[in-house]
Write a protein that holds these residues in place. Structure first.
Motif, short mmCIF file in Angstrom:
data_model
loop_
_atom_site.label_atom_id
_atom_site.label_comp_id
_atom_site.label_asym_id
_atom_site.label_seq_id
_atom_site.Cartn_x
_atom_site.Cartn_y
_atom_site.Cartn_z
N ALA A 153 0.83 -1.21 0.00
CA ALA A 153 0.00 0.00 0.00
C ALA A 153 0.86 1.26 0.00
O ALA A 153 0.57 2.23 -0.69
CB ALA A 153 -0.92 -0.01 1.21
N LEU A 154 1.94 1.23 0.74
CA LEU A 154 2.81 2.40 0.81
C LEU A 154 3.65 2.59 -0.45
O LEU A 154 3.99 3.72 -0.80
CB LEU A 154 3.74 2.30 2.04
N SER A 155 3.97 1.50 -1.13
CA SER A 155 4.81 1.63 -2.33
C SER A 155 4.08 2.42 -3.41
O SER A 155 4.68 3.23 -4.11
CB SER A 155 5.25 0.27 -2.84
N GLY A 156 2.79 2.18 -3.57
CA GLY A 156 2.01 2.94 -4.55
C GLY A 156 1.98 4.42 -4.19
O GLY A 156 2.11 5.28 -5.05
N GLY A 157 1.81 4.69 -2.94
CA GLY A 157 1.80 6.09 -2.47
C GLY A 157 3.13 6.77 -2.71
O GLY A 157 3.19 7.95 -3.06
N ARG A 158 4.21 6.02 -2.54
CA ARG A 158 5.54 6.58 -2.79
C ARG A 158 5.70 6.94 -4.27
O ARG A 158 6.28 7.96 -4.61
CB ARG A 158 6.63 5.59 -2.37
N ASN A 159 5.20 6.09 -5.14
CA ASN A 159 5.30 6.36 -6.58
C ASN A 159 4.51 7.62 -6.94
O ASN A 159 4.99 8.46 -7.71
CB ASN A 159 4.77 5.16 -7.39
N ALA A 161 3.69 10.07 -4.91
CA ALA A 161 4.37 11.22 -4.31
C ALA A 161 5.58 11.62 -5.14
O ALA A 161 5.85 12.82 -5.33
CB ALA A 161 4.78 10.89 -2.88
N GLY A 162 6.30 10.64 -5.66
CA GLY A 162 7.47 10.93 -6.49
C GLY A 162 7.06 11.65 -7.77
O GLY A 162 7.72 12.60 -8.21
N CYS A 163 5.96 11.20 -8.39
CA CYS A 163 5.47 11.85 -9.61
C CYS A 163 5.03 13.29 -9.33
O CYS A 163 5.33 14.21 -10.11
CB CYS A 163 4.30 11.06 -10.19
N MET A 167 6.53 16.80 -10.89
CA MET A 167 5.67 17.78 -11.57
C MET A 167 5.84 19.16 -10.94
O MET A 167 5.93 20.18 -11.65
CB MET A 167 4.20 17.35 -11.50
N ILE A 168 5.89 19.22 -9.61
CA ILE A 168 6.04 20.50 -8.92
C ILE A 168 7.38 21.13 -9.28
O ILE A 168 7.48 22.33 -9.55
CB ILE A 168 5.90 20.31 -7.40
N GLU A 169 8.44 20.32 -9.30
CA GLU A 169 9.77 20.85 -9.63
C GLU A 169 9.80 21.40 -11.06
O GLU A 169 10.39 22.45 -11.33
CB GLU A 169 10.83 19.76 -9.46
#
Length: 181
Positions: A153-159, A161-163, A167-169
């Motif tokens: 469950a956390l691995s999907g959230g990490r992906n 968050a990384g995306c 995008m923000i950068e």
């Protein structure tokens, strides 16, 4: 020894061993005082106890309790180790066996949860995991699927968050975001 003294000892043994269902019977003959003291000290550090008892009095005291199977087969010198499970005691005795002079120490038998074990089965006990080890294994097995589910469950959230971070950068740098199909 007078009869009243014997009866008093029997009552004391009854009260002391009434709740015991794990006991290991050993024979210590010809062991010097320094070794015996070190052995008892090590036992005490593990909340175990060695007690030498008179066979006939112990038989009378334990003829009806959980140690009755052991009392029925006792003969010769009787030294009992109590405290902890018979598995823990067997593991401890295996560590100490080489420290005694040759022929002076022998495991004679044990009672494990009310069942009488001979000396060979006591040796097999030392190879078994203790109750705490078994509980840890069960707990690890119970928690393993939950830990894997949480990681998934956390691995999907990490992906995600990384995306979002990428995008923000890009937006902060003034770059345009590409649309994906």
């Amino acid at each position: 020894m007078s009869k009243p003294v014997k009866e008093m000892i029997v009552r004391d043994l009854e009260s002391r061993y009434a709740q015991q269902d794990n006991v290991v019977w050993v024979e210590l003959v010809g062991v010097d005082g320094l070794t015996t003291n070190a052995f008892r000290r090590d036992l005490r550090a593990r909340q175990m106890r060695l007690e030498v008892v008179k066979t006939s009095l112990f038989k009378r005291a334990c003829q009806r309790g959980p140690l009755a199977p052991l009392a029925a087969v006792l003969e010769g010198p009787v030294a009992l180790i109590t405290g902890g499970s018979a598995v823990e005691i067997a593991k401890f005795l295996e560590q100490w066996e080489g420290k005694f002079p040759k022929g002076s120490f022998r495991v004679r038998g044990a009672v494990l949860d009310g069942e009488l074990l001979d000396q060979h089965r006591v040796r097999d006990l030392s190879k078994m995991p203790t109750k705490i080890d078994l509980q840890a294994r069960v707990l690890r097995l119970v928690l393993s699927p939950g830990a894997q589910l949480a990681a998934a469950a956390l691995s999907g959230g990490r992906n995600i968050a990384g995306c979002l971070k990428t995008m923000i950068e890009k937006l902060e740098k003034g770059e345009e975001l590409k649309k994906s199909a």
